[in-house]
Design a protein around this motif. Structure first.
Motif, mmCIF file in Angstrom:
data_model
loop_
_atom_site.group_PDB
_atom_site.id
_atom_site.type_symbol
_atom_site.label_atom_id
_atom_site.label_comp_id
_atom_site.label_asym_id
_atom_site.label_seq_id
_atom_site.Cartn_x
_atom_site.Cartn_y
_atom_site.Cartn_z
ATOM 1 N N SER A 9 -29.561 15.811 26.544
ATOM 2 C CA SER A 9 -28.119 15.540 26.643
ATOM 3 C C SER A 9 -27.642 14.689 25.468
ATOM 4 O O SER A 9 -26.563 14.935 24.908
ATOM 5 N N ASN A 10 -28.436 13.700 25.076
ATOM 6 C CA ASN A 10 -28.057 12.886 23.923
ATOM 7 C C ASN A 10 -27.951 13.721 22.661
ATOM 8 O O ASN A 10 -26.985 13.605 21.881
ATOM 9 N N VAL A 11 -28.941 14.572 22.440
ATOM 10 C CA VAL A 11 -28.917 15.426 21.252
ATOM 11 C C VAL A 11 -27.721 16.374 21.304
ATOM 12 O O VAL A 11 -27.038 16.596 20.296
ATOM 13 N N GLY A 12 -27.446 16.928 22.490
ATOM 14 C CA GLY A 12 -26.297 17.821 22.626
ATOM 15 C C GLY A 12 -24.981 17.117 22.319
ATOM 16 O O GLY A 12 -24.102 17.682 21.654
ATOM 17 N N ARG A 13 -24.843 15.881 22.773
ATOM 18 C CA ARG A 13 -23.601 15.145 22.510
ATOM 19 C C ARG A 13 -23.435 14.847 21.023
ATOM 20 O O ARG A 13 -22.324 14.850 20.488
ATOM 21 N N MET A 14 -24.562 14.570 20.336
ATOM 22 C CA MET A 14 -24.476 14.286 18.904
ATOM 23 C C MET A 14 -24.158 15.531 18.093
ATOM 24 O O MET A 14 -23.325 15.501 17.183
ATOM 25 N N PHE A 15 -24.839 16.624 18.416
ATOM 26 C CA PHE A 15 -24.743 17.824 17.593
ATOM 27 C C PHE A 15 -23.630 18.774 18.019
ATOM 28 O O PHE A 15 -23.159 19.570 17.221
ATOM 29 N N ARG A 16 -23.202 18.682 19.302
ATOM 30 C CA ARG A 16 -22.151 19.576 19.804
ATOM 31 C C ARG A 16 -21.133 18.732 20.579
ATOM 32 O O ARG A 16 -20.986 18.886 21.802
ATOM 33 N N PRO A 17 -20.423 17.833 19.915
ATOM 34 C CA PRO A 17 -19.551 16.888 20.625
ATOM 35 C C PRO A 17 -18.411 17.538 21.394
ATOM 36 O O PRO A 17 -17.873 16.925 22.329
ATOM 37 N N ASP A 18 -18.059 18.748 21.042
ATOM 38 C CA ASP A 18 -16.942 19.405 21.711
ATOM 39 C C ASP A 18 -17.387 20.433 22.741
ATOM 40 O O ASP A 18 -16.574 21.215 23.246
ATOM 41 N N ALA A 19 -18.685 20.426 23.068
ATOM 42 C CA ALA A 19 -19.219 21.401 24.026
ATOM 43 C C ALA A 19 -20.039 20.667 25.078
ATOM 44 O O ALA A 19 -20.266 19.459 25.003
ATOM 45 N N GLU A 20 -20.486 21.421 26.083
ATOM 46 C CA GLU A 20 -21.370 20.844 27.093
ATOM 47 C C GLU A 20 -22.656 20.358 26.434
ATOM 48 O O GLU A 20 -23.207 21.048 25.575
ATOM 49 N N PRO A 21 -23.171 19.181 26.824
ATOM 50 C CA PRO A 21 -24.386 18.661 26.183
ATOM 51 C C PRO A 21 -25.600 19.574 26.343
ATOM 52 O O PRO A 21 -26.385 19.734 25.411
ATOM 53 N N LEU A 22 -25.751 20.170 27.532
ATOM 54 C CA LEU A 22 -26.888 21.050 27.787
ATOM 55 C C LEU A 22 -26.469 22.501 27.661
ATOM 56 O O LEU A 22 -25.424 22.910 28.182
ATOM 57 N N LEU A 23 -27.308 23.289 26.997
ATOM 58 C CA LEU A 23 -27.052 24.725 26.916
ATOM 59 C C LEU A 23 -27.308 25.373 28.270
ATOM 60 O O LEU A 23 -28.035 24.822 29.112
ATOM 61 N N PRO A 24 -26.740 26.567 28.536
ATOM 62 C CA PRO A 24 -26.786 27.157 29.882
ATOM 63 C C PRO A 24 -28.188 27.379 30.443
ATOM 64 O O PRO A 24 -28.377 27.363 31.659
ATOM 65 N N ASN A 25 -29.183 27.572 29.571
ATOM 66 C CA ASN A 25 -30.528 27.870 30.080
ATOM 67 C C ASN A 25 -31.324 26.630 30.457
ATOM 68 O O ASN A 25 -32.373 26.741 31.113
ATOM 69 N N TRP A 26 -30.864 25.428 30.056
ATOM 70 C CA TRP A 26 -31.748 24.264 30.051
ATOM 71 C C TRP A 26 -32.261 23.891 31.446
ATOM 72 O O TRP A 26 -33.419 23.494 31.605
ATOM 73 N N LYS A 27 -31.454 24.016 32.474
ATOM 74 C CA LYS A 27 -31.884 23.635 33.824
ATOM 75 C C LYS A 27 -32.513 24.792 34.592
ATOM 76 O O LYS A 27 -32.827 24.659 35.785
ATOM 77 N N HIS A 28 -32.739 25.902 33.913
ATOM 78 C CA HIS A 28 -33.389 27.049 34.551
ATOM 79 C C HIS A 28 -34.823 27.247 34.074
ATOM 80 O O HIS A 28 -35.620 27.890 34.753
ATOM 81 N N LEU A 29 -35.161 26.686 32.912
ATOM 82 C CA LEU A 29 -36.523 26.856 32.393
ATOM 83 C C LEU A 29 -36.861 25.714 31.442
ATOM 84 O O LEU A 29 -35.972 25.136 30.819
ATOM 85 N N PRO A 30 -38.146 25.361 31.344
ATOM 86 C CA PRO A 30 -38.540 24.345 30.365
ATOM 87 C C PRO A 30 -38.469 24.928 28.953
ATOM 88 O O PRO A 30 -39.237 25.830 28.593
ATOM 89 N N VAL A 31 -37.529 24.448 28.163
ATOM 90 C CA VAL A 31 -37.341 24.932 26.794
ATOM 91 C C VAL A 31 -38.430 24.341 25.901
ATOM 92 O O VAL A 31 -38.774 23.164 26.006
ATOM 93 N N GLY A 32 -39.004 25.162 25.023
ATOM 94 C CA GLY A 32 -40.041 24.670 24.127
ATOM 95 C C GLY A 32 -40.142 25.502 22.871
ATOM 96 O O GLY A 32 -39.423 26.491 22.697
#
Length: 416
Positions: free
Chosen positions: A142-165
């Protein structure tokens, strides 16, 4: 001999439950810990072999096996843990019980060889077969999302459905204490029309926890969450060094490459998963409900505290217990498509971060992308400078008290 019964506080300890090793009882390296490593002695012709830490000493397990348990010799008189791990979960348990009994029985003292930790040279503890790095902290993502995408949702749509790696580079995994050369690569500074090449100016750390696979699994055979504790041999600290300026330019659309592949430091000690039973805790909560292959019974998290030290000063204390995705879920996701496992595979949690500023496990977050410097050793800091030394330390509840999971140390040296 009952190796599992702790002494009752305030009572006279039963000699059969207290180690005879000087200074070890009640320490962070009592018999409820017993991490494995590979060591030799500087100036000695004897090859590197497997040892176990007890207090401020290393027990030479190769010598112990030769004298007392020859059947274990091929697993321990070797410069890597892979042979012990490949012997399987039943053997892991048996060897740990044997070592525990030796260290609780004063009659065994004369048959064993102990070396002060300060006198040994530690090596990469296992041959790394493969390396995968996850992104399992909701706070970090969420921190990275807020820094890099300040005008969008912090988490991308897939993040809470699978462990991203992402798939890392096994050949760049190095043992704690190895100097880290500042990497070079392409980076495009803000406002520039084209990239330039040179040393990274935004070199960072990622405080992570690594999981060492001890069981080979054939291609086409998924591993379920229930098989986590018979598949993962133990844990070790991880610092996944990151060149943030290189990463920002290269990661779209396929993700990290040169920004991560130059070095990943791991601890010299591997703590058996069995030593962490007292540290198991429930996950903070997962919403929405995960798909069936990611469900698990029982507590999936671990109450592990991390300490981040920069140039002698602690600057952050990330809590692993706050991680969103569990290590069993990461393992299940890694193999659900039929990907094979090899003994010595390593997968890491991704940056460990909590909800508070002092709990952030990367300097990217601590300095909020360089815009909000933090203080270390009396100076304002953002990213790493040449000469900086970073030390990550890990502790957790054990069966007898708190245990130490080792440290990961690295010093930045100039680019080559």
């Amino acid at each position: 001999m009952n190796a599992a019964t702790p002494a009752t506080p305030g009572a006279t300890p039963d000699p059969g439950t207290v180690t005879w090793v000087p200074g070890a009882a009640g320490s962070l390296h009592d018999v409820d810990n017993l991490p494995y490593g590979v060591f030799d002695l500087p100036g000695d012709d004897a090859p590197a072999r497997v040892g176990v830490r007890i207090g401020d000493h290393v027990l030479d397990l190769a010598a112990a096996a030769q004298a007392l348990a020859p059947a274990y010799g091929p697993l321990l008189d070797t410069p890597r843990l892979n042979d012990l791990m490949a012997a399987g979960h039943t053997t892991w348990t048996a060897v740990r019980a044997w070592v525990t009994d030796l260290l609780l029985d004063p009659a065994s003292e004369d048959s064993l060889t102990l070396h002060p930790v300060a006198s040994v040279r530690l090596h990469l503890p296992f041959e790394v077969a493969d390396y995968v790095d996850y992104y399992a902290s909701e706070h970090h993502a969420s921190n990275v999302g807020r820094m890099f995408r300040p005008d969008a949702e912090p988490l991308l749509p897939n993040w809470k459905h699978l462990p991203v790696g992402y798939h890392g580079r096994a050949g760049s995994v190095v043992v704690s204490g190895t100097p880290i050369h500042r990497p070079s690569g392409q980076r495009r500074p803000a406002g520039a029309d084209a990239p330039s090449f040179g040393p990274s100016a935004r070199l960072d750390i990622e405080a992570e926890l690594g999981f060492v696979v001890g069981r080979g699994v054939e291609l086409g055979t998924p591993v379920g969450t229930a098989d986590f504790r018979t598949t993962v041999f133990g844990v070790t600290g991880v610092n996944d060094w990151s060149a943030r300026d290189v990463q920002a330019w290269e990661y779209v659309p396929l993700g990290p490459n040169l920004a991560k592949s130059f070095a990943t430091s791991i601890g010299a000690w591997v703590t058996p998963l069995e030593a962490l039973e007292a540290a198991r805790v429930p996950l903070p909560g997962q919403d929405p409900e995960v798909l069936p292959y990611l469900r698990e019974d029982g507590p999936g998290g671990y109450d592990i505290e991390v300490e981040v030290e920069l140039d002698g000063e602690v600057v952050a204390r990330p809590p692993y217990r706050d991680m969103y995705w569990s290590p069993a879920q990461m393992l299940a996701h890694m193999t659900v498509n039929g990907a094979s496992l090899r003994v010595g595979d390593l997968y890491a949690s991704g940056t460990i971060s909590g909800p508070e500023r002092h709990q952030r496990g990367s300097f990217l977050e601590l300095s909020w992308g360089g815009a909000e410097p933090f203080t270390a050793a009396g100076r304002e800091r953002t990213f790493l400078e040449d000469g900086d030394e970073v030390v990550l330390r890990y502790t957790a509840p054990g069966a007898r008290g708190r245990i130490a999971l080792g440290e990961v140390r690295g010093t930045i040296v100039p680019a080559v």
